[in-house]
Design an enzyme around this catalytic site. Sequence first.
Site, mmCIF file in Angstrom:
data_model
loop_
_atom_site.group_PDB
_atom_site.id
_atom_site.type_symbol
_atom_site.label_atom_id
_atom_site.label_comp_id
_atom_site.label_asym_id
_atom_site.label_seq_id
_atom_site.Cartn_x
_atom_site.Cartn_y
_atom_site.Cartn_z
ATOM 1 C CE LYS A 270 30.411 37.291 38.915
ATOM 2 N NZ LYS A 270 31.726 37.491 38.355
ATOM 3 C CG PHE B 284 38.179 38.252 30.505
ATOM 4 C CD1 PHE B 284 36.892 38.790 31.238
ATOM 5 C CD2 PHE B 284 39.293 38.831 30.751
ATOM 6 C CE1 PHE B 284 36.828 39.829 31.838
ATOM 7 C CE2 PHE B 284 39.412 40.150 31.395
ATOM 8 C CZ PHE B 284 38.193 40.498 32.179
ATOM 9 N NE ARG C 44 34.311 36.674 43.363
ATOM 10 C CZ ARG C 44 34.553 37.825 42.834
ATOM 11 N NH1 ARG C 44 35.855 38.809 43.356
ATOM 12 N NH2 ARG C 44 34.013 38.622 41.879
ATOM 13 C CG HIS D 285 29.215 41.834 40.531
ATOM 14 N ND1 HIS D 285 30.075 42.407 39.852
ATOM 15 C CD2 HIS D 285 28.377 42.824 40.746
ATOM 16 C CE1 HIS D 285 30.130 43.816 39.804
ATOM 17 N NE2 HIS D 285 29.100 43.881 40.380
ATOM 18 C CD GLU E 241 28.188 47.315 39.133
ATOM 19 O OE1 GLU E 241 29.371 47.100 38.434
ATOM 20 O OE2 GLU E 241 28.240 46.592 40.192
#
Length: 138
Positions: A10, A58, A103, A116, A127
Site C-alpha cells: 500500500k 471508513f 503489518r 493487502h 482481484e
Amino acid sequence: MSNKTFTMIKPDAVANGHTGKIIDDILQAGFKIEAMKYLQLSRAQAESFYGIHRERPFFKDLVDFMISGPIVAAILEKDNAVESFRTLIGATNPEQAAEGTIRKKYAKSIDANAIHGSDSDANAAIEGSFFFSQFERF
Ligand code: ATP
Ligand code: MG
C-alpha cells in the site's frame, strides 16, 4: 486456484521505502511472484476495487489513502496461498498483528496498514484479474 493470492503493497509502505524489505519477506516465506506491477490507482479504480466496503464509514478515507501514492500489485503462488499469506501479513490492525508479521513490522495504523492480502480464493481471482488481464482465468 487455491495456490494463488493477490497482494498490494500500500502507499504508506511504498512511500516509507519498505517495498524491497516486504518483497524479500514474501520471497523468504516461500511465495513465488507470478506477476507484479508498480502503479498509482485512480479514484474510480480504488472505489471499484474496494466496492465491497462502499457502505462502511471508513470507505472515503480508505479510497483517499489508496490513491495517495504508488502501490505495488502482485499475484503470488504458494500452496494454500490465501491463508498462508494472511498469516504472513498479520491482523488488519497492526496493534493486534502478531510479532514478525509484515503489518507488525511496517504498518502504523489500521488505515495505513502497509499491505493487502486477498481473503478467499474467489476474491484472489477477482482481484488478480482486476490488475492483470492475462490472469483472467486464474
Ligand atoms: P485488506 O483487504 O486491505 O487486506 P483486511 O482484509 O485485513 O485488509 P478489510 O476488512 O478487508 O481488512 O478492510 C480493508 C481495509 O480497510 C483495511 O486494510 C483497512 O485499511 C481499512 N479498514 C478496515 N477496517 C477499518 C476501520 N475500522 N477503520 C479504518 N480503516 C479500516
Ligand atoms: Mg480485505
